[in-house]
Write a protein that holds these residues in place. Structure first.
Motif, short mmCIF file in Angstrom:
data_model
loop_
_atom_site.label_atom_id
_atom_site.label_comp_id
_atom_site.label_asym_id
_atom_site.label_seq_id
_atom_site.Cartn_x
_atom_site.Cartn_y
_atom_site.Cartn_z
N THR A 50 0.73 -1.41 0.07
CA THR A 50 -0.08 -0.01 0.36
C THR A 50 1.12 1.41 -0.33
O THR A 50 1.16 2.14 -0.69
CB THR A 50 -0.61 0.16 1.16
OG1 THR A 50 -1.81 -1.29 1.47
CG2 THR A 50 -1.89 0.72 1.10
N TYR A 91 -8.12 1.57 12.71
CA TYR A 91 -7.43 1.14 11.29
C TYR A 91 -7.53 3.10 10.44
O TYR A 91 -6.71 2.78 9.45
CB TYR A 91 -8.97 1.05 10.05
CG TYR A 91 -9.32 -0.57 10.60
CD1 TYR A 91 -8.53 -1.48 10.36
CD2 TYR A 91 -10.65 -0.64 11.84
CE1 TYR A 91 -9.10 -2.81 10.66
CE2 TYR A 91 -11.02 -1.82 11.69
CZ TYR A 91 -10.62 -3.06 11.57
OH TYR A 91 -10.56 -4.69 11.90
N ILE A 121 -6.40 -0.86 -1.91
CA ILE A 121 -6.88 -0.37 -0.62
C ILE A 121 -8.01 -1.04 0.12
O ILE A 121 -8.40 -1.51 1.10
CB ILE A 121 -6.67 1.07 -0.34
CG1 ILE A 121 -5.27 1.54 -0.30
CG2 ILE A 121 -7.42 1.44 0.68
CD1 ILE A 121 -5.56 3.01 -0.23
N ARG A 122 -8.88 -1.10 -1.48
CA ARG A 122 -10.19 -2.07 -0.97
C ARG A 122 -9.97 -3.55 -0.30
O ARG A 122 -10.35 -4.22 0.29
CB ARG A 122 -10.51 -1.71 -1.75
CG ARG A 122 -12.34 -1.42 -2.10
CD ARG A 122 -12.96 -1.83 -3.67
NE ARG A 122 -13.77 -2.54 -3.10
CZ ARG A 122 -14.86 -2.75 -2.62
NH1 ARG A 122 -15.77 -1.47 -1.81
NH2 ARG A 122 -16.00 -3.71 -2.81
N VAL A 178 -10.25 5.77 2.06
CA VAL A 178 -10.15 4.58 3.11
C VAL A 178 -11.43 4.56 4.36
O VAL A 178 -11.71 3.68 4.63
CB VAL A 178 -9.04 4.46 3.80
CG1 VAL A 178 -8.72 4.06 5.41
CG2 VAL A 178 -7.21 4.31 3.75
N TYR A 237 -3.89 3.31 8.26
CA TYR A 237 -4.01 4.39 6.57
C TYR A 237 -2.98 5.51 6.86
O TYR A 237 -2.89 6.18 5.69
CB TYR A 237 -5.11 4.22 6.61
CG TYR A 237 -5.06 2.96 5.54
CD1 TYR A 237 -4.47 2.41 4.36
CD2 TYR A 237 -5.58 2.01 6.42
CE1 TYR A 237 -4.70 0.84 3.97
CE2 TYR A 237 -6.21 0.01 5.88
CZ TYR A 237 -5.52 0.29 4.32
OH TYR A 237 -5.92 -0.70 4.46
N LEU A 260 -8.38 -4.04 2.91
CA LEU A 260 -8.86 -2.74 4.19
C LEU A 260 -10.24 -4.03 4.24
O LEU A 260 -10.42 -4.34 5.03
CB LEU A 260 -9.05 -2.28 3.58
CG LEU A 260 -9.69 -1.22 4.86
CD1 LEU A 260 -8.46 -1.59 5.48
CD2 LEU A 260 -10.02 -0.18 4.56
#
Lengths: 772, 251
Positions: free
Chosen positions: A20, A299, A267-268, A361, A303, A271
């Motif tokens: 990431t 979280y 990221i999706r 995010v 990030y 995560l």
């Protein structure tokens, strides 16, 4: 607490965190680079044009000049700030030698000039005005870039020797897209040489206000002043100066946009997987009374750290990487000194990525709100809808081996998961093939037909000479009897006055002849066939406010001739201000003639070029392939660089994403792997299943990616190439790379990443995994 | 004839310095056609012993041979082949691939073996399913059947390649007593047809159908009990005998 959690989380999911971070860093780097390069490019162009005092309006003219009349016009016109007429002596390539070897000047119209006194200065590489000494010559930068001339070389013009003292920046003619090149010699040498070549005059004006340019142009034409040659303006110089590097920046911008999309998908993907892993913990945290926003904050904090570090790294990397990419801009136009603006823009790009990543995010994390406490604590996992695909059964499948079956079944059962990987790979293949297709399109011989030049094997230009039509006819007659020439056509350009409905007059360069022999691509309408038809270049159509179907009136043989506009085309020749018509005009005052021809046997092209070059020394004989190379060479080189960057970034992304994806998949599938091992499937079987899964997904991505390149890519490419004035474009795909090399490379990378990613399956212990 | 022979096997768990021997110098033989159960309290090492005998667990010492071949010497592929061709496994919790139906899960090892035609494999699976009375459930999703039915399907999968031995790790552990009895009857029938059975259990009723019972405590075989081959009679007496021995041993 946040700090300890973040550190623990990093340790636990090192690969995901690092990936990431890398994606955020690459996105930032590319966006910051594009921004910095853009500001550098515009700054450097402005700087060069300011220092050189580029003319706002320039009329090139062959033939006699009435200086007194020009002087009077200039003095009486309030818009004019400064006026000058420069003498430019055309020197044919045959009359130039470099180190006693004939100069291969190619398609450029080379000539010598002396330094201007008022404006339009030629500058050295430090941006200073050059004052050459007797016997010295300063050479256009293009020839330094292509390596044909070095400092210290001995140059001869018409037998007169000069030593190359340095190179010059020409704010008008720097770009290879500009067909003329000016060599600078001392005033005394110029006086000696000027009687030997064809004299062309550069009638230039600086205006008090650039906004008055259009009105001034009309006044110039209306005054009936010298106009036997192309008219060029400040905006055109600016555009031509920025085109090659601008295109490179556009490609980097496109790639950065694609990388940002990949970052989001990544990221999706990670995560959501992470939240699924932490499902029970999220339930417990909710059960003990933490608010949703507290959990989201846990979280988000991680990030925020990743985004901050990634953006900082990306920004720093862009500072390092911009140097080599700025080389060409710096060399051609000089350095841009406003580093403050540059730094601010780079930081703004980084901040933008930081904000977008965190915003995204947060959006993904909102699903935490939907977690049910009881379900999370009871099941410890998201209760997924089982997708059995009940008709796809191992017991009924006749074609697939059990390993292949399991791979396909897994993809069908977890479409959402594989869709993310597919989308990312699709973007990667798009990123790889689009810049390359753009490169192939511009590098292709056909590209000239989008630019107002018909595609032929060779072209012979006759200009800046007398009796042009006769000379063109002589060549055409020779071609008529030449068995090696398959077909040819003569197009002759003359300057006509156009009269608007309001009676306003302006000048229009019209190429007459048969335009069907070597047709060009028309963005609207078609070629002129009937004598009453005319096609306009896009710039002319816009200037005149006309479109297909409208009429215009030109002055022909002293009388008004109404012509119907049958087509509009893009053009880069002669400042983009041309027109094509089919009516016959035998008038002697032609500005130039171009004879285009095709040879019967392409292998004979070189010898034909040489033959015509020797037989007709007054003409400039060029192979079209060479013409494309010389004209678009630097654009092609810039695009080639961008394509290489695109392909490398795409392959790197593919590797990283596949590795990440496979590692996560292995972690998710430990239970199934354990079962398979227990019932007698070996590591190779399991590895094969993973490889097949990723390869199948990649193949679908590649197919879709290619379709996307051919459809959406054409749209993107069209937008980028629109800067050339091309309004309709069909993308020329590099078949070998797009259909073979690119996909094979991508599949190889996916295969390698999968092999590396599945190594850990070998250490999956049956006894542990089936208890999980 | 010896099918499996374990000689002075040693297995430790835990971090270096704090290691604990789960199997401590155990030597046992399992003969062709035998029905053996391993009993002991939780943490006595009985499951580890079973996994060690099947080659699923690496050893820290000693040697296990299967048909005379040292299992530790076998490569990954050879071990997988051994598990697929000659061994069958039934676990405490049903372990199936979640995206396959019951029939596909059962035929999976045979499809990999690829010795029989697909139709032959399906026929054999249907025969096995019929013999454990789940013939109607082949097309069902694994979430659509009961625990007992899943365990029967697990037995079918273990038998699909006609193995020499079937291992069971608490195969009735997650079942009610009626289902447990049915499953044990199935094991007994399989054994009668010549397949060696080795089960791990803490239930005396499960061991009542075995002919040899190994008692484990703290990683050692502390006792061994032999019973006549189970013929479907004296079940309660056998269960009582085993329970008394467990009490004697304090297990």
């Amino acid at each position: 607490m946040y700090q300890r959690m973040i550190v623990n989380d990093f340790k636990k999911s090192r690969l995901i965190s690092v990936s990431t971070l890398v994606f955020v860093a690459v996105s930032t780097m590319l966006l910051a680079l594009a921004a910095m390069l853009a500001v550098n490019l515009t700054g450097a162009i402005d700087g060069l044009m300011r220092d050189a005092k580029t003319p706002h309006f320039m009329q090139m003219h062959s033939g006699d000049v009435d200086f007194a009349r020009l002087e009077a016009f200039s003095e009486s016109n309030a818009a004019v700030q400064a006026f000058q007429v420069m003498e430019f002596v055309n020197v044919e390539a045959i009359d130039i030698t470099v180190q006693q070897v004939p100069f291969d000047g190619g398609v450029q119209d080379n000539g010598v000039i002396k330094q201007a006194r008022q404006f339009d200065f030629l500058l050295d590489l430090d941006g200073e005005m050059i004052e050459p000494q007797a016997g010295e010559v300063y050479v256009p930068l293009t020839y330094m870039k292509n390596g044909s001339i070095k400092v210290g070389d001995l140059l001869e013009f018409y037998g007169q020797e000069f030593t190359v003292r340095g190179f010059l920046r020409d704010s008008q003619m720097n770009s290879p897209l500009s067909s003329s090149k000016r060599f600078l010699i001392s005033d005394s040498d110029f006086e000696g040489i000027k009687s030997q070549g064809n004299m062309e005059y550069l009638i230039s004006f600086r205006l008090n206000d650039l906004d008055a340019l259009r009105a001034f142009e009309a006044q110039y034409v209306a005054a009936g002043l010298e106009s036997n040659g192309p008219t060029l303006t400040y905006p055109l110089f600016r555009m031509i100066n920025g085109l090659s590097d601008g295109l490179m920046i556009a490609v980097i911008l496109l790639i950065s946009f694609l990388v940002v999309m990949v970052t989001f998908l990544c990221i999706r993907f990670t995560l959501v997987a992470r939240m699924e892993d932490d499902y029970r913990e999220i339930g417990v945290l909710k059960a003990v009374g933490l608010y949703n926003r507290d959990i989201i904050g846990l979280y988000l904090a991680k990030y925020a750290v990743i985004a901050f570090v990634g953006c900082t790294m990306g920004y720093l990397a862009s500072l390092v990487l911009r140097q080599p990419l700025l080389e060409d801009i710096k060399l051609s136009m000089g350095a841009y000194h406003q580093t403050g603006v540059e730094v601010a823009l780079g930081i703004t790009s980084a901040l933008m990525i930081f904000a977008i990543v965190l915003g995204y995010v947060y959006l993904v994390l909102r699903r935490i709100r939907a977690v049910s406490v009881t379900e999370a604590i009871r099941f410890g996992a998201v209760q997924e809808q089982s997708q059995m695909y009940s008709k796809f059964l191992l017991s009924k499948s006749k074609l697939l081996s059990s390993n292949a079956f399991l791979a396909v079944k897994d993809i069908l059962g977890r479409k959402k998961l594989y869709m993310t990987m597919m989308l990312i790979l699709l973007i990667a293949i798009f990123m790889m093939t689009l810049p390359l297709s753009l490169y192939s399109t511009i590098a292709s011989e056909h590209f000239v037909s989008y630019m107002g030049v018909g595609k032929s094997d060779l072209r012979i230009d006759i200009q800046q000479t007398t009796q042009i039509p006769e000379k063109a006819n002589a060549i055409a007659s020779a071609m008529e009897d030449d068995l090696e020439i398959e077909k040819h056509v003569v197009l002759t350009a003359r300057s006509y006055v156009v009269r608007s409905e309001e009676g306003r007059e302006s000048r229009l360069l019209i190429e007459t002849g048969d335009h069907s022999i070597f047709p060009i691509v028309y963005s609207d309408g078609r070629m002129p066939i009937e004598p009453y038809e005319i096609a306009l270049s896009a710039i002319n159509a816009e200037d005149l406010g006309k479109s297909v179907g409208d009429n215009i009136t030109i002055v022909y043989a002293g009388e008004g001739l109404e012509l119907k506009i049958c087509g509009v085309y893009s053009d880069i020749t002669n400042g983009g201000k041309t027109a094509k018509a089919a009516f016959a005009d035998a008038d002697e005052t032609a500005m130039w003639s171009v004879i285009s021809a095709n040879v019967r046997d392409n292998s004979e092209l070189e010898s034909v070029l040489e033959r015509y070059s020797n037989a007709f020394t007054y003409a400039k004989v060029t192979g079209v392939r060479e013409y494309v190379h010389m004209t678009f060479g630097s654009t092609i080189a810039a695009l080639e660089k961008a394509s290489a960057v695109g392909a490398s970034v795409a392959l790197f992304l593919t590797f990283l994403i596949t590795l990440l994806f496979v590692k996560m998949l292995v972690a998710k599938d430990r239970y199934s792997i354990g079962i398979m091992k227990a019932i007698g499937y070996n590591n190779a079987d399991i590895g094969f299943q993973f490889v097949l899964r990723t390869l199948l997904v990649s193949i679908v991505s590649i197919c879709l990616g290619i379709v996307l390149t051919l459809t959406l890519g054409e749209l993107f490419a069209g937008l980028m190439i629109a800067s050339f004035g091309v309004t309709s474009l069909s993308l020329e795909v590099n078949g070998l790379f797009t259909f073979i090399i690119g996909p094979v490379l991508m599949l190889m990378v996916v295969h390698r990443a999968t092999i590396i990613g599945t190594k850990s399956t070998q250490t999956v212990k049956i006894t542990q995994s089936i208890k999980e | 004839m010896k099918l499996i022979s374990a000689s002075r096997i040693l297995k430790r768990f835990g971090e270096a310095g704090e290691q604990r021997a789960v199997l401590n110098d155990i030597s046992i033989d399992i003969h062709e056609g035998e029905f053996v159960t391993v009993m002991g309290p939780s943490g006595s090492g009985k499951s580890t012993l079973m996994y060690a005998l099947s080659g699923m667990e690496n050893l820290d010492g000693g040697e296990v041979t299967f048909e005379g071949h040292d299992v530790a010497e076998l490569k990954d592929n050879e071990l997988a082949d051994l598990r697929r061709r000659k061994m069958g496994f039934v676990f405490q919790q049903p372990t199936f691939l979640r995206n396959l139906n019951l029939l596909d899960n059962i035929i999976l090892p045979a499809m990999r073996e690829n010795k029989l035609e697909r139709s032959e494999i399906v026929k054999r699976a249907e025969f096995l399913m019929d013999s454990v009375e789940i013939s109607e459930l082949g097309m069902r999703d694994i979430t659509q059947v009961s625990g007992g039915q899943l365990q029967r399907a697990g037995i079918c999968r273990a038998l699909i390649n006609s193995p020499r031995i079937v291992f069971g790790d608490e195969p009735t552990g997650a079942l009610n007593s009626a289902s447990s009895q049915e499953i044990m009857n199935i094991f007994s029938e399989i054994n009668k047809k010549g397949t060696t059975i080795t089960l791990v259990t803490h239930d005396a009723k499960v061991s009542a159908v075995a002919e040899r019972i190994l008692f484990l405590s703290d990683g050692k075989v502390v006792d061994e009990m032999r019973l006549p081959k189970y013929e479907g009679r004296n079940f309660e007496t056998r269960t009582l005998q085993i329970s008394e021995r467990l009490i004697e041993l304090g297990i």
